[in-house]
Write a protein that holds these residues in place. Structure first.
Motif, PDB file in Angstrom:
ATOM      1  N   TYR A  59      -2.181  63.644   8.886  1.00 20.63           N
ATOM      2  CA  TYR A  59      -2.024  63.043  10.652  1.00 20.63           C
ATOM      3  C   TYR A  59      -0.866  61.651   9.676  1.00 20.63           C
ATOM      4  CZ  TYR A  59      -2.571  59.680  13.801  1.00 20.63           C
ATOM      5  OH  TYR A  59      -2.466  58.144  14.695  1.00 20.63           O
ATOM      6  N   LEU A  60      -0.001  61.904   9.973  1.00 21.13           N
ATOM      7  CA  LEU A  60       1.137  60.458  10.444  1.00 21.13           C
ATOM      8  C   LEU A  60       1.484  59.941  11.821  1.00 21.13           C
ATOM      9  CD1 LEU A  60       2.811  59.589   8.423  1.00 21.13           C
ATOM     10  CD2 LEU A  60       4.623  60.817   8.682  1.00 21.13           C
ATOM     11  N   GLU A  61       1.166  58.940  11.727  1.00 19.11           N
ATOM     12  CA  GLU A  61       1.847  58.096  12.794  1.00 19.11           C
ATOM     13  C   GLU A  61       1.552  56.847  12.297  1.00 19.11           C
ATOM     14  OE1 GLU A  61       2.992  56.826  16.951  1.00 19.11           O
ATOM     15  OE2 GLU A  61       3.411  58.306  15.537  1.00 19.11           O
ATOM     16  N   GLY A  62       2.261  56.396  11.775  1.00 21.64           N
ATOM     17  CA  GLY A  62       2.452  55.041  10.663  1.00 21.64           C
ATOM     18  C   GLY A  62       1.748  54.621   9.330  1.00 21.64           C
ATOM     19  N   ASP A  85      12.065  59.664   5.120  1.00 23.07           N
ATOM     20  CA  ASP A  85      13.132  58.834   5.477  1.00 23.07           C
ATOM     21  C   ASP A  85      12.104  58.720   6.858  1.00 23.07           C
ATOM     22  OD1 ASP A  85      12.351  61.695   6.250  1.00 23.07           O
ATOM     23  OD2 ASP A  85      14.322  62.742   7.622  1.00 23.07           O
ATOM     24  N   LYS A  86      10.515  59.038   6.965  1.00 22.64           N
ATOM     25  CA  LYS A  86       9.753  58.620   7.320  1.00 22.64           C
ATOM     26  C   LYS A  86       9.490  56.835   7.549  1.00 22.64           C
ATOM     27  CE  LYS A  86       9.418  62.820   9.514  1.00 22.64           C
ATOM     28  NZ  LYS A  86      10.427  63.997   8.421  1.00 22.64           N
ATOM     29  N   LYS A  87       9.146  56.149   8.315  1.00 27.12           N
ATOM     30  CA  LYS A  87       8.077  54.732   8.190  1.00 27.12           C
ATOM     31  C   LYS A  87       6.957  55.313   8.144  1.00 27.12           C
ATOM     32  CE  LYS A  87       7.663  50.262   7.830  1.00 27.12           C
ATOM     33  NZ  LYS A  87       8.482  49.797   6.906  1.00 27.12           N
ATOM     34  N   VAL A  88       6.651  54.605   6.657  1.00 25.22           N
ATOM     35  CA  VAL A  88       4.673  54.997   6.656  1.00 25.22           C
ATOM     36  C   VAL A  88       4.302  53.445   6.512  1.00 25.22           C
ATOM     37  CG1 VAL A  88       3.328  55.793   4.549  1.00 25.22           C
ATOM     38  CG2 VAL A  88       5.414  57.013   5.241  1.00 25.22           C
ATOM     39  N   ARG A  89       3.393  52.692   6.802  1.00 22.72           N
ATOM     40  CA  ARG A  89       2.535  51.450   7.375  1.00 22.72           C
ATOM     41  C   ARG A  89       1.612  51.176   6.038  1.00 22.72           C
ATOM     42  NH1 ARG A  89       3.446  51.246  12.900  1.00 22.72           N
ATOM     43  NH2 ARG A  89       1.301  52.032  13.580  1.00 22.72           N
ATOM     44  N   LYS A 110       7.510  51.654  -1.185  1.00 24.90           N
ATOM     45  CA  LYS A 110       6.538  50.563  -2.332  1.00 24.90           C
ATOM     46  C   LYS A 110       5.365  49.165  -1.460  1.00 24.90           C
ATOM     47  CE  LYS A 110       9.624  50.408  -6.218  1.00 24.90           C
ATOM     48  NZ  LYS A 110       8.799  51.184  -7.277  1.00 24.90           N
ATOM     49  N   PRO A 111       3.879  49.814  -1.915  1.00 34.73           N
ATOM     50  CA  PRO A 111       3.197  48.792  -0.940  1.00 34.73           C
ATOM     51  C   PRO A 111       3.301  47.639  -1.445  1.00 34.73           C
ATOM     52  CG  PRO A 111       2.041  50.390  -2.454  1.00 34.73           C
ATOM     53  CD  PRO A 111       3.663  50.592  -2.600  1.00 34.73           C
TER      54      PRO A 111
END
Length: 276
Positions: A59-62, A85-89, A110-111
């Motif tokens: 699942y990817l939404e943030g 190229d996706k924004k992963v929070r 990087k986290p």
């Protein structure tokens, strides 16, 4: 390897794929159960025809929630290529796979914080609290009308257990998350002498598993078995629906680990949440 967005026709196979691993990813399973539009799967074919064609799903939404039983180098590269190229929070999931994804994303993102948890499962009837509640204690099931009542406890819970260090949690964010919980989850609150002192809720309802969360007692009222009574009540309700309770707790949260083990939970794996 191919990354594809799930369509309506895919969800029967995706449910079949996730069921054996669901205890590790109840949050993701809840999105699969609801046929959420932010579900993707990884396969060796452009069109899947059987569950064996599926090698992972997410699942990817943030936030990125994943179920990847075996992460080969080829699969990892396909996933990283999709994510670059996706924004992963945040990345949420089983520890070993999460760490490989984090490492793979290292050249792009990087986290700033990685929290490690023990994943726990209840395979038996929850044990009763050593002490019964007093006549002045009352447990209620909460509704959306109780959002203001629960707000302070929910905010303290989020600050202590959820929000990454250094992140300012606004009242609006807290109310938005609480409103969604009250709308979609099972929430119980405990009052002592008419004062709200403890709360607990489900936070993901999967196919065969339900994840608990939001367990918080005001510091002045701890060691009264309030959390124990709330968790047992939730577990009893969950097990009556033939589902299994699971939860995750920070590795260094010794009091919580002791509580859940006393109730009957056992460790089922390791879990990571990485914040970006």
């Amino acid at each position: 390897m191919f990354v594809s967005k799930a369509e309506e026709k895919d969800f029967a196979l995706l449910q079949e794929f996730i069921i054996p691993h669901e205890y590790l990813c109840a949050g993701l399973s809840s999105f699969v159960r609801k046929k959420d539009s932010h579900i993707y799967y990884i396969s060796e074919k452009t069109r899947v025809e059987s569950v064996n064609d599926i090698k992972g799903l997410f699942y990817l939404e943030g936030s990125l929630l994943h179920c990847i039983p075996q992460i080969s180098e080829e699969l990892l590269q396909a996933l990283i290529s999709f994510l670059k190229d996706k924004k992963v929070r945040a990345i949420d999931g089983e520890e070993s796979v999460s760490l490989r994804i984090i490492e793979g994303l290292g050249s792009f993102q990087k986290p700033f914080q990685i929290n490690k948890y023990q994943l726990m499962i209840l395979k038996e009837v929850a044990k009763a609290s050593p002490e019964e509640l007093s006549e002045d204690d009352e447990i209620i099931r909460c509704t959306e009308n109780d959002i203001d009542l629960l707000f302070d406890l929910q905010k303290q819970y989020l600050l202590k257990e959820v929000a990454p260090q250094g992140k300012k949690l606004t009242d609006l964010e807290c109310k938005m998350s609480l409103r969604q919980i009250l709308k979609n989850q099972l929430v119980f609150a405990l009052f002592s002498d008419g004062e709200l002192v403890s709360k607990a809720n489900t936070n993901a309802i999967g196919i065969n598993y339900v994840q608990l969360g939001g367990v918080y007692t005001h510091p002045l009222y701890r060691k009264n078995y309030y959390a124990w009574n709330l968790v047992k009540l939730l577990c009893d309700r969950i097990q009556r629906t033939k589902k299994t309770p699971v939860l995750f707790v920070k590795e260094k949260n010794t009091p919580a680990l002791s509580l859940y083990k006393a109730i009957g939970f056992s460790q089922a794996g390791n879990f990571v949440i990485a914040y970006y």
